[in-house]
Write a protein that holds these residues in place. Structure first.
Motif, PDB file in Angstrom:
ATOM      1  N   ALA A 391      42.742 -11.319   2.160  1.00 17.74           N
ATOM      2  CA  ALA A 391      42.986 -10.123   2.966  1.00 17.74           C
ATOM      3  C   ALA A 391      41.890  -9.918   3.984  1.00 17.74           C
ATOM      4  O   ALA A 391      42.115  -9.398   5.059  1.00 17.74           O
ATOM      5  CB  ALA A 391      43.090  -8.893   2.055  1.00 17.74           C
ATOM      6  N   ALA A 392      40.675 -10.307   3.664  1.00 14.88           N
ATOM      7  CA  ALA A 392      39.558 -10.133   4.587  1.00 14.88           C
ATOM      8  C   ALA A 392      39.257 -11.412   5.358  1.00 14.88           C
ATOM      9  O   ALA A 392      38.274 -11.479   6.069  1.00 14.88           O
ATOM     10  CB  ALA A 392      38.316  -9.688   3.818  1.00 14.88           C
ATOM     11  N   GLY A 393      40.088 -12.406   5.221  1.00 14.47           N
ATOM     12  CA  GLY A 393      39.871 -13.646   5.937  1.00 14.47           C
ATOM     13  C   GLY A 393      38.711 -14.450   5.397  1.00 14.47           C
ATOM     14  O   GLY A 393      38.050 -15.167   6.140  1.00 14.47           O
ATOM     15  N   MET A 394      38.434 -14.348   4.088  1.00 10.25           N
ATOM     16  CA  MET A 394      37.304 -15.040   3.503  1.00 10.25           C
ATOM     17  C   MET A 394      37.654 -16.497   3.205  1.00 10.25           C
ATOM     18  O   MET A 394      38.797 -16.856   3.003  1.00 10.25           O
ATOM     19  CB  MET A 394      36.859 -14.354   2.212  1.00 10.25           C
ATOM     20  CG  MET A 394      36.225 -12.999   2.413  1.00 10.25           C
ATOM     21  SD  MET A 394      35.640 -12.352   0.837  1.00 10.25           S
ATOM     22  CE  MET A 394      34.944 -10.799   1.375  1.00 10.25           C
ATOM     23  N   ARG A 395      36.613 -17.303   3.160  1.00  9.38           N
ATOM     24  CA  ARG A 395      36.763 -18.683   2.731  1.00  9.38           C
ATOM     25  C   ARG A 395      36.538 -18.754   1.234  1.00  9.38           C
ATOM     26  O   ARG A 395      35.949 -17.871   0.631  1.00  9.38           O
ATOM     27  CB  ARG A 395      35.753 -19.559   3.472  1.00  9.38           C
ATOM     28  CG  ARG A 395      35.957 -19.572   4.973  1.00  9.38           C
ATOM     29  CD  ARG A 395      34.704 -20.022   5.694  1.00  9.38           C
ATOM     30  NE  ARG A 395      34.311 -21.390   5.362  1.00  9.38           N
ATOM     31  CZ  ARG A 395      34.767 -22.476   5.997  1.00  9.38           C
ATOM     32  NH1 ARG A 395      35.645 -22.329   6.968  1.00  9.38           N
ATOM     33  NH2 ARG A 395      34.366 -23.679   5.668  1.00  9.38           N
ATOM     34  N   GLU A 396      36.992 -19.823   0.617  1.00  2.00           N
ATOM     35  CA  GLU A 396      36.810 -19.984  -0.812  1.00  2.00           C
ATOM     36  C   GLU A 396      35.338 -20.175  -1.143  1.00  2.00           C
ATOM     37  O   GLU A 396      34.539 -20.616  -0.321  1.00  2.00           O
ATOM     38  CB  GLU A 396      37.618 -21.191  -1.309  1.00  2.00           C
ATOM     39  CG  GLU A 396      39.126 -21.023  -1.183  1.00  2.00           C
ATOM     40  CD  GLU A 396      39.870 -22.224  -1.730  1.00  2.00           C
ATOM     41  OE1 GLU A 396      39.177 -23.182  -2.145  1.00  2.00           O
ATOM     42  OE2 GLU A 396      41.100 -22.202  -1.740  1.00  2.00           O
ATOM     43  N   ALA A 397      35.004 -19.860  -2.387  1.00  2.00           N
ATOM     44  CA  ALA A 397      33.623 -20.025  -2.826  1.00  2.00           C
ATOM     45  C   ALA A 397      33.215 -21.483  -2.699  1.00  2.00           C
ATOM     46  O   ALA A 397      33.954 -22.387  -3.071  1.00  2.00           O
ATOM     47  CB  ALA A 397      33.475 -19.550  -4.277  1.00  2.00           C
ATOM     48  N   GLY A 398      32.018 -21.697  -2.162  1.00  4.72           N
ATOM     49  CA  GLY A 398      31.519 -23.050  -1.997  1.00  4.72           C
ATOM     50  C   GLY A 398      32.047 -23.767  -0.784  1.00  4.72           C
ATOM     51  O   GLY A 398      31.768 -24.949  -0.590  1.00  4.72           O
ATOM     52  N   ALA A 399      32.814 -23.071   0.060  1.00  2.98           N
ATOM     53  CA  ALA A 399      33.406 -23.718   1.227  1.00  2.98           C
ATOM     54  C   ALA A 399      32.374 -24.006   2.304  1.00  2.98           C
ATOM     55  O   ALA A 399      32.611 -24.820   3.190  1.00  2.98           O
ATOM     56  CB  ALA A 399      34.529 -22.858   1.797  1.00  2.98           C
ATOM     57  N   GLY A 400      31.234 -23.339   2.254  1.00 10.94           N
ATOM     58  CA  GLY A 400      30.214 -23.557   3.272  1.00 10.94           C
ATOM     59  C   GLY A 400      30.485 -22.750   4.521  1.00 10.94           C
ATOM     60  O   GLY A 400      31.462 -22.011   4.627  1.00 10.94           O
TER      61      GLY A 400
END
Length: 534
Positions: A391-400
């Motif tokens: 929803a906030a346009g976040m990347r996955e954890a560890g994506a850098g």
């Protein structure tokens, strides 16, 4: 990297394992880049090494202190005695929160503590230049901080010469070590809320500003390369089960109910612990020494736990507050790769972290409130719309970091001549003066002489509906502020002064949405950073 100090235990980090693997595979290589690119993960933690048959190691002595509570003189004095007893010299001092960097009376009255605990202590003398820190000092924030001062350094910066704040969440390098940290404490009611606090803070905001936010945790979870050391104030949730729980309950029996209910500790810290998996985690907050060892399961790596960072075991160490007879200070010996740059180790910007900050700065804006649950929903309490990272346009954890932001940061670091952090600290507020107390004492006698006139003026004001007129700006003794937290006649900011966070926003070409960190910068993201570098 090897760490010695927790009962002689040696910790080999993943960065050193990668180095050995790299050496065995690429012994025929030439030299590595002196300023590596984060686009090459395998070279990230070996930037200061050259392939050779004999690997020189550099030894760093790190002193660790628990809750500082503004007692800098006592801490530095205890450290000096420890150095003399051990015959070593500390290269770095790390303080794990409640640092209380109080510059003046205004800061004192914006610190969320009961009035009886509001004392100037000794930090202001280091801020005013009367004293100089004997060792480079790095600290994270706790739940009792000089809120206005810390807000000026939201992304970290010099709080005083040789004394550095890591930021509300941040990553910095020192002498080959990659140090990450998280300030504040975990409060479920505030975790998913946006940072709507802006100076001047209300009484409620003085408390809520010290609460960890989910998007600040999400920034740390974006890291794709290992960290060597993590610093927080409160403990990760569940950490007690990995140490001597019975001994802890003998010292702190009131924790039993929370521990049995599984609610003791920070849920945010727990997720960071099992995602980043640092070899060493330092904390404070509970005013007791506690050690634990966490063995991470291999299955966590494939369940959204991160992008290949961290190691298999984390050693946890919490220390007491600075008081006589307490275990508040210890010394750790850390072996890292040999530094190419001669001289003493210094603080350096972390390129990946700056790129993450550049790509996520908008998360701090209030318009994104309720969206930062990081895929956890409401399982950890608190509000939030449950929109998750998507929803906030976040990347996955560890994506850098985003590639474009990473390239921008690398170019900016090249223009400014490297990642070393310059000692360009400047006072952003008027420091406290030792003459203030004496002047107040002298003025107290004159004020007592005029007590009769004051009484007469009060009686006349009482005829006006029984109400008196108050000074909205507050007096030098700390009158009421807009939020009841108290204030001082000292101005909040010096005219034209820009904190290091303000200069960092300019360098990264980001708008100032933090409320007064510096001039409002609205530069096209494609513009050159050369003109913005100081």
């Amino acid at each position: 990297m090897t760490v010695q100090g927790l009962h002689g235990v040696h910790i080999r980090t993943k960065s050193s394992c990668r180095l050995l693997q790299f050496m065995s595979r690429r012994m025929s290589c030439c030299t590595l880049s002196s300023r590596p690119s984060l686009l090459q993960p395998e070279a990230t933690h070996i930037k200061s090494f050259r392939p050779r048959l004999h690997l020189d190691m550099c030894r760093i002595q790190i002193a660790v202190e628990g809750c500082a509570h503004g007692e800098l003189d006592s801490i530095y004095g205890a450290l000096r005695r420890m150095e003399e007893a051990k015959g070593v010299k500390a290269d770095l001092l790390i303080c794990c929160g409640d640092f209380q960097a109080v510059r003046n009376k205004r800061d004192l009255h914006t610190m969320p503590v009961p009035p009886k605990y509001r004392q100037m202590n000794s930090f202001w003398q280091y801020y005013a230049g009367i004293k100089v820190a004997p060792v480079p000092t790095l600290f994270v924030g706790g739940n009792h901080e000089a809120v206005e001062h810390m807000w000026e350094l939201y992304y970290g910066g010099w709080a005083a010469p040789r004394i550095r704040f890591l930021g509300f969440s941040g990553v910095v390098r020192f002498g080959g070590l990659r140090i990450a940290g998280l300030s504040g404490v975990y409060r479920p009611a505030s975790y998913h809320r946006p940072r709507v606090e802006r100076p001047p803070f209300t009484a409620q905001q003085l408390r809520s500003v010290c609460a960890v936010r989910s998007f600040e945790v999400q920034r740390l979870l974006q890291l794709s390369t290992p960290v060597d050391l993590f610093v927080s104030h409160d403990w990760p949730r569940g950490i007690v089960k990995h140490g001597n729980e019975s001994a802890l309950l003998k010292r702190k029996p009131f924790l039993k109910a929370e521990i049995e209910a599984g609610s003791f500790g920070s849920a945010a810290g727990e997720r960071v612990l099992h995602t980043l998996r640092p070899p060493l985690w330092l904390a404070a907050h509970m005013h007791t020494r506690f050690e634990a060892t966490v063995h991470h399961a291999d299955s966590g790596r494939g369940s959204g736990a991160g992008g290949g960072s961290g190691c298999g075991t984390t050693r946890f160490l919490a220390l007491d507050k600075c008081m006589p007879g307490r275990k508040f200070l210890t010394m750790l010996q850390v072996d890292v790769g040999a530094r190419e740059a001669p001289g003493a180790p210094c603080f350096e910007y972390d390129e990946e972290w700056l790129a993450i900050v550049r790509g996520t700065h908008e998360w701090t804006a209030a318009s994104h409130g309720g969206l930062f649950d990081g895929g956890e929903g409401n399982s950890q309490g608190g509000g939030g719309s449950g929109g998750g990272a998507a929803a906030a346009g976040m990347r996955e954890a560890g994506a850098g970091a985003d590639l474009a932001d990473l390239l921008f940061v690398q170019g900016a670091m090249h223009v400014r001549g490297g990642c070393a952090i310059s000692n360009d600290w400047e006072q952003t507020a008027t420091p406290h003066s030792s003459s203030t107390t004496s002047s107040k004492k002298s003025s107290s006698s004159s004020s007592s002489k005029n007590s009769s006139s004051e009484k007469s003026s009060n009686s006349s004001s009482s005829n006006n509906g029984g109400r008196t007129t108050s000074n909205k700006s507050g007096g030098s003794n700390g009158g009421g502020s807009s939020g009841g937290g108290g204030t001082s006649s000292v101005p909040r900011r010096r005219p034209g002064a820009v904190s290091e966070t303000g200069r960092l926003l300019q360098l990264l070409q980001l708008p100032d949405t933090l409320g007064g960190q510096g001039p409002l910068v609205r530069v096209p993201r494609g513009a050159s950073a050369a003109s913005l570098d100081d």
